[in-house]
Scaffold this motif. Structure first.
Motif, short mmCIF file in Angstrom:
data_model
loop_
_atom_site.label_atom_id
_atom_site.label_comp_id
_atom_site.label_asym_id
_atom_site.label_seq_id
_atom_site.Cartn_x
_atom_site.Cartn_y
_atom_site.Cartn_z
N ALA A 1 9.29 19.11 -3.39
CA ALA A 1 7.86 19.19 -3.70
C ALA A 1 7.11 19.44 -2.40
O ALA A 1 7.43 18.84 -1.38
N VAL A 2 6.15 20.36 -2.46
CA VAL A 2 5.29 20.60 -1.30
C VAL A 2 3.91 20.01 -1.62
O VAL A 2 3.31 20.35 -2.64
N ILE A 3 3.46 19.12 -0.79
CA ILE A 3 2.22 18.39 -1.07
C ILE A 3 1.27 18.55 0.09
O ILE A 3 1.62 18.30 1.26
N LYS A 4 0.06 18.98 -0.23
CA LYS A 4 -0.96 19.17 0.81
C LYS A 4 -1.43 17.82 1.34
O LYS A 4 -1.71 16.90 0.55
N ALA A 5 -1.51 17.68 2.64
CA ALA A 5 -1.92 16.40 3.24
C ALA A 5 -3.28 15.96 2.73
O ALA A 5 -3.54 14.76 2.55
N SER A 6 -4.17 16.93 2.43
CA SER A 6 -5.52 16.57 1.98
C SER A 6 -5.55 16.02 0.56
O SER A 6 -6.55 15.46 0.12
N ASP A 7 -4.44 16.20 -0.18
CA ASP A 7 -4.38 15.65 -1.55
C ASP A 7 -3.78 14.24 -1.57
O ASP A 7 -3.62 13.64 -2.63
N VAL A 8 -3.42 13.77 -0.38
CA VAL A 8 -2.67 12.51 -0.30
C VAL A 8 -3.60 11.34 0.03
O VAL A 8 -4.42 11.43 0.95
N GLU A 9 -3.48 10.29 -0.76
CA GLU A 9 -4.28 9.10 -0.51
C GLU A 9 -3.65 8.27 0.60
O GLU A 9 -4.31 7.80 1.52
N SER A 10 -2.32 8.04 0.49
CA SER A 10 -1.60 7.37 1.58
C SER A 10 -0.16 7.83 1.57
O SER A 10 0.38 8.16 0.51
N ALA A 11 0.44 7.88 2.75
CA ALA A 11 1.82 8.34 2.88
C ALA A 11 2.55 7.41 3.81
O ALA A 11 2.05 7.07 4.88
N SER A 12 3.73 6.97 3.40
CA SER A 12 4.45 6.02 4.24
C SER A 12 5.91 5.93 3.81
O SER A 12 6.25 6.18 2.65
N VAL A 13 6.76 5.54 4.75
CA VAL A 13 8.11 5.16 4.37
C VAL A 13 8.02 3.84 3.61
O VAL A 13 6.97 3.21 3.58
N PHE A 14 9.14 3.44 2.99
CA PHE A 14 9.13 2.19 2.22
C PHE A 14 9.21 1.00 3.18
O PHE A 14 10.22 0.34 3.30
N ALA A 15 8.11 0.79 3.88
CA ALA A 15 7.98 -0.31 4.84
C ALA A 15 6.82 -1.18 4.33
O ALA A 15 6.17 -0.82 3.36
N PRO A 16 6.56 -2.30 5.01
CA PRO A 16 5.48 -3.17 4.50
C PRO A 16 4.14 -2.44 4.28
O PRO A 16 3.40 -2.75 3.36
N ARG A 17 3.81 -1.45 5.11
CA ARG A 17 2.52 -0.79 4.98
C ARG A 17 2.44 0.13 3.77
O ARG A 17 1.37 0.59 3.41
N HIS A 18 3.60 0.40 3.13
CA HIS A 18 3.61 1.32 1.99
C HIS A 18 2.75 0.84 0.83
O HIS A 18 1.99 1.59 0.24
N SER A 19 2.88 -0.45 0.50
CA SER A 19 2.19 -0.98 -0.67
C SER A 19 2.25 -2.50 -0.65
O SER A 19 3.02 -3.09 0.12
N THR A 20 1.46 -3.13 -1.50
CA THR A 20 1.53 -4.59 -1.57
C THR A 20 2.91 -5.02 -2.07
O THR A 20 3.39 -6.09 -1.72
N TYR A 21 3.54 -4.17 -2.89
CA TYR A 21 4.90 -4.47 -3.37
C TYR A 21 5.86 -4.63 -2.18
O TYR A 21 6.54 -5.64 -2.04
N PHE A 22 5.90 -3.60 -1.32
CA PHE A 22 6.83 -3.69 -0.19
C PHE A 22 6.38 -4.70 0.86
O PHE A 22 7.21 -5.28 1.55
N ALA A 23 5.07 -4.91 0.98
CA ALA A 23 4.60 -5.93 1.93
C ALA A 23 5.16 -7.30 1.53
O ALA A 23 5.70 -8.03 2.36
N THR A 24 5.05 -7.63 0.23
CA THR A 24 5.56 -8.93 -0.20
C THR A 24 7.09 -8.94 -0.19
O THR A 24 7.70 -9.95 0.14
N TYR A 25 7.70 -7.80 -0.54
CA TYR A 25 9.17 -7.74 -0.54
C TYR A 25 9.73 -8.05 0.85
O TYR A 25 10.61 -8.89 1.01
N PHE A 26 9.21 -7.36 1.86
CA PHE A 26 9.76 -7.56 3.21
C PHE A 26 9.41 -8.94 3.76
O PHE A 26 10.21 -9.57 4.44
N LEU A 27 8.21 -9.41 3.44
CA LEU A 27 7.83 -10.74 3.94
C LEU A 27 8.72 -11.82 3.33
O LEU A 27 9.28 -12.65 4.05
N ILE A 28 8.88 -11.79 2.02
CA ILE A 28 9.63 -12.86 1.36
C ILE A 28 11.12 -12.74 1.63
O ILE A 28 11.78 -13.73 1.96
N THR A 29 11.69 -11.52 1.55
CA THR A 29 13.12 -11.42 1.84
C THR A 29 13.39 -11.65 3.33
O THR A 29 14.45 -12.16 3.70
#
Lengths: 330, 128
Positions: free
Chosen positions: A239-267
């Motif tokens: 998939a080719v995605i224009k940067a201007s269409d993107v709200e946020s972009a991240s690897v699956f690290a804590p900054r990706h989402s509240t899901y991964f933030a809590t996942y990495f913190l708790i694990t």
């Protein structure tokens, strides 16, 4: 005994600590037993705070912003089983000491330590790094229709499911200046090597190119509506995605989402507890004065130490019993 | 699982002194429980499999699946606490502390849930 160190810190001295074996008349318990339970009570509040943060963030998440199926369930299940086995062996180690079987104690304790080490190794050398090389972009809602072929929101709406705003997979090309450029370059080389294709890098400087996860490759396929047990390999679709269409972009690290933030913190905090448990078990397993040496002079004291460390270990297992389903399964 | 084995006042080196018979009796008592520990352990492994299996069964909504998953997890946690951690038959002193802890942790969760009932109008939290 006017020296304050010998008076107040018997840990560092030969001074006799009372009630390591016999019960204190007022509590009916040997002192460390009460001590560890007070500590575990505080641990309940520590993890309780984090679990309540999880509930808060999950209930507050807008539809489509709490992911499912991003973790490796077979590996998580295996790690859960390893932790349970270690809980059994630590009880057996304690029982062996109570029956004055030093050899059996050493064996069971060794198995417990090995189980703990396997758990941590799987987490740190496989599970976490796999997430750090997985990439997702959240598409701006007003631009989502452009990417319908990857999001499948019509299908999701027709079947009464939450919308999807994220396109994820392996990043092959990042916009100019992105700090994921290096990772993208590495993945693109790997992709070219695997598929013989060299179309992963676009000349445009403001594009994300993503080698899609199955769920984004066929978003309207009913097969992808619910998470799979066995991880589905990344597709070869891009998939080719224009940067201007993107709200946020991240690897699956804590900054990706509240899901991964809590996942990495708790694990992560749980992993530190596993590490702490392993260190204590090693101390009790090796011939330190407070470890197996203690068996010669006071086997009951050593058995009590193992019971206390075991109580901590069971608590760590107990926390994982909740961590596993809330992040991996539900 | 009586708690007597875990904190009976056995003196140091009991097996070799005048209280030798206490230690021997305790050892026999524990030996009798080993099969139970293994059974509980196997039960926990089976329940882990059940947790994973049930998460792929459609109970109608994600919410229902969460409730089912949490019920199984709570059963597992209770087994660990009661048997492996010897809470079954543990002294009241420890139970009193744990009851207080339970009250506080439930309070903590209730506070979290309050944020969704909008107790102070217009302040409810709703964004990702």
């Amino acid at each position: 005994m006017s020296n304050p160190i010998t008076k107040y810190l018997p840990f560092f001295t030969d001074a006799e600590v009372p009630h390591t074996v016999s019960a204190r008349p007022d509590t009916g318990l040997y002192s460390a037993k009460l001590g560890i339970w007070l500590f575990l009570a505080s641990e309940v509040m520590l993890f309780g705070g984090l679990f309540s943060a999880y509930i808060f963030l999950r209930l507050g998440a807008e539809p489509g912003y709490w992911p499912a199926g991003l973790l490796n369930v077979p590996v998580g299940t295996m790690n859960t089983a390893i932790l349970i086995v270690s809980s059994i062996t630590v009880v057996m180690a304690w029982a062996a000491l109570k029956m004055r079987q030093l050899g059996k104690y050493k064996l069971y304790m060794l198995v417990t330590i090995v189980c703990g080490l396997i758990f941590l190794t799987v987490k740190l050398s496989y599970e976490w790094p796999a997430k750090f090389n997985h990439f997702g972009v959240f598409i701006k809602k007003e631009e989502a229709s452009k990417y319908e072929e990857f999001l499948g929101n019509k299908h999701l709406k027709d079947t009464g499911q939450s919308p999807r705003w994220e396109i994820s997979g392996h990043l092959l090309d990042a916009p100019k200046g992105s700090h994921y450029a290096h990772q993208a370059e590495h993945n693109a080389e790997h992709f070219a090597h695997e598929t013989g294709r060299h179309d992963a890098v676009t000349p445009a400087e403001d594009d994300y190119v993503i080698q899609l996860d199955a769920v984004n490759a066929n978003p309207s396929d009913k097969e992808n509506d619910r998470p799979h047990f066995w991880p589905v390999p990344t597709s070869t679709k891009l998939a080719v995605i224009k940067a201007s269409d993107v709200e946020s972009a991240s690897v699956f690290a804590p900054r990706h989402s509240t899901y991964f933030a809590t996942y990495f913190l708790i694990t992560g905090l749980h992993g530190l507890h596993v590490l702490g448990g392993i260190i204590v078990f090693l101390y009790l397993w090796l011939p330190f004065r407070g470890g197996t040496q203690l068996y010669k002079t006071n086997p009951e004291h050593l058995a009590n130490r193992v019971e206390i460390a075991g109580l901590f270990w069971h608590f760590v297992d107990l926390v994982w019993i909740f961590v596993f389903p809330i992040f991996y399964l539900l | 699982m009586s708690a007597s084995h875990s904190h009976s006042p056995t003196p140091a080196g009991a097996a070799h002194d005048a209280h030798g018979h206490d230690q021997a009796a305790e050892a026999a008592h524990i030996a009798a429980h080993i099969g139970g520990y293994i059974k509980v352990g196997v039960g926990l492994l089976v329940l882990t499999g059940i947790t994973v299996g049930l998460s792929y069964v459609d109970f109608g909504s994600r919410q229902m699946n969460i409730i089912v998953g949490m019920i199984v997890a709570t059963i597992k946690a209770a087994m660990v606490a009661a048997i492996f951690m010897h809470l079954k038959g543990e002294k009241m002193t420890i139970w009193r502390f744990l009851i207080m802890t339970a009250i506080f942790v439930v309070g903590l969760f209730l506070l979290t849930l309050l944020t969704h009932s909008d107790p102070v109008s217009g302040t409810s939290y709703s964004t990702h």
